[in-house]
Design a protein around this motif. Structure first.
Motif, PDB file in Angstrom:
ATOM      1  N   LEU A 143       0.830  -1.212   0.000  1.00  0.00           N
ATOM      2  CA  LEU A 143       0.000   0.000   0.000  1.00  0.00           C
ATOM      3  C   LEU A 143       0.865   1.263   0.000  1.00  0.00           C
ATOM      4  CD1 LEU A 143      -2.818  -1.133   2.430  1.00  0.00           C
ATOM      5  CD2 LEU A 143      -2.986  -0.808  -0.049  1.00  0.00           C
ATOM      6  N   ALA A 144       1.986   1.247   0.720  1.00  0.00           N
ATOM      7  CA  ALA A 144       2.888   2.398   0.732  1.00  0.00           C
ATOM      8  C   ALA A 144       3.483   2.628  -0.657  1.00  0.00           C
ATOM      9  CB  ALA A 144       4.005   2.188   1.760  1.00  0.00           C
ATOM     10  N   ARG A 145       3.844   1.544  -1.338  1.00  0.00           N
ATOM     11  CA  ARG A 145       4.390   1.670  -2.683  1.00  0.00           C
ATOM     12  C   ARG A 145       3.345   2.211  -3.651  1.00  0.00           C
ATOM     13  NH1 ARG A 145       6.873  -3.316  -3.810  1.00  0.00           N
ATOM     14  NH2 ARG A 145       4.993  -4.069  -4.798  1.00  0.00           N
ATOM     15  N   VAL A 146       2.113   1.740  -3.538  1.00  0.00           N
ATOM     16  CA  VAL A 146       1.032   2.241  -4.386  1.00  0.00           C
ATOM     17  C   VAL A 146       0.798   3.717  -4.116  1.00  0.00           C
ATOM     18  CG1 VAL A 146      -1.458   2.094  -4.822  1.00  0.00           C
ATOM     19  CG2 VAL A 146      -0.088   0.007  -4.687  1.00  0.00           C
ATOM     20  N   ALA A 147       0.808   4.126  -2.843  1.00  0.00           N
ATOM     21  CA  ALA A 147       0.608   5.535  -2.476  1.00  0.00           C
ATOM     22  C   ALA A 147       1.719   6.403  -3.074  1.00  0.00           C
ATOM     23  CB  ALA A 147       0.550   5.688  -0.967  1.00  0.00           C
ATOM     24  N   ARG A 148       2.963   5.916  -3.041  1.00  0.00           N
ATOM     25  CA  ARG A 148       4.079   6.663  -3.648  1.00  0.00           C
ATOM     26  C   ARG A 148       3.904   6.789  -5.151  1.00  0.00           C
ATOM     27  NH1 ARG A 148       7.321   3.399  -0.442  1.00  0.00           N
ATOM     28  NH2 ARG A 148       7.774   2.099  -2.232  1.00  0.00           N
ATOM     29  N   ASP A 149       3.464   5.705  -5.800  1.00  0.00           N
ATOM     30  CA  ASP A 149       3.292   5.717  -7.251  1.00  0.00           C
ATOM     31  C   ASP A 149       2.189   6.642  -7.703  1.00  0.00           C
ATOM     32  OD1 ASP A 149       5.335   3.911  -7.367  1.00  0.00           O
ATOM     33  OD2 ASP A 149       4.048   2.171  -7.767  1.00  0.00           O
ATOM     34  N   VAL A 150       1.184   6.854  -6.848  1.00  0.00           N
ATOM     35  CA  VAL A 150       0.045   7.701  -7.198  1.00  0.00           C
ATOM     36  C   VAL A 150       0.436   9.173  -7.149  1.00  0.00           C
ATOM     37  CG1 VAL A 150      -2.262   8.416  -6.445  1.00  0.00           C
ATOM     38  CG2 VAL A 150      -1.661   6.006  -6.517  1.00  0.00           C
ATOM     39  N   ARG A 151       1.356   9.531  -6.285  1.00  0.00           N
ATOM     40  CA  ARG A 151       1.772  10.942  -6.116  1.00  0.00           C
ATOM     41  C   ARG A 151       2.483  11.472  -7.293  1.00  0.00           C
ATOM     42  NH1 ARG A 151       4.132  10.153  -0.185  1.00  0.00           N
ATOM     43  NH2 ARG A 151       2.279   9.242   0.650  1.00  0.00           N
TER      44      ARG A 151
END
Length: 163
Positions: free
Chosen positions: A155-163
């Motif tokens: 989830l942290a990686r997905v959140a970083r990718d969305v930014r």
């Protein structure tokens, strides 16, 4: 190789957790051999209260979601049960499965390649045994605490990718 359903010792299949509507869709998928879906070989169980027991009774567990799974609890439970898992190469299952080492990953939305992977596993008992043992080893690492850490990382990686 003959279609699965025409093999003399064709395996039975159980689809757990599927509604009648979903079962109908699965049964009519072009990549599924019509002979395999004969009533005496296929069971649609509907909801099951203990999916781990269901997975333990299977030779191969297929988790081929059309949507990206954030974690893949079904995959983790099946691996803990020592079952070979075939999953879509997207999202959470890619965090758990190393392709052809402890399971099989197939590109999403490619039922033709899913069928090839299943035919290969059905035909090769030794490969299933090897992948099952490795899946069980990996499954030991997937207790609740470890599973939560993996999900948090994804989830942290997905959140970083969305930014």
């Amino acid at each position: 190789m003959p279609p699965i359903g025409s093999m003399p010792s064709a395996p039975a299949a159980a689809f757990s957790g599927l509604s009648a509507t979903t079962a109908s869709v699965v049964r009519n998928r072009p990549a599924m051999d019509a002979a395999f879906c004969r009533a005496e070989r296929v069971t649609f169980t509907g909801h099951v209260t203990d999916p781990l027991t269901e997975a333990a009774d299977a030779d191969i567990v297929v988790h081929y979601s059309r949507l990206t799974e954030p974690f893949g609890q079904v995959v983790a439970e099946a691996m803990a049960a020592g079952r070979v898992v075939v999953a879509a190469r997207a999202g959470g299952p890619t965090e758990l499965i190393v392709d052809r080492e402890n399971g099989v990953l197939v590109p999403p939305r490619r039922p033709d390649l899913l069928a090839v992977a299943l035919d290969s596993l059905i035909a090769d008992w030794e490969l299933r045994e090897q992948l099952s043992a490795a899946a069980r080893d990996r499954g030991r690492d997937l207790d609740l605490k470890t599973s939560a850490a993996i999900a948090d990382s994804l989830l942290a990686r997905v959140a970083r990718d969305v930014r």
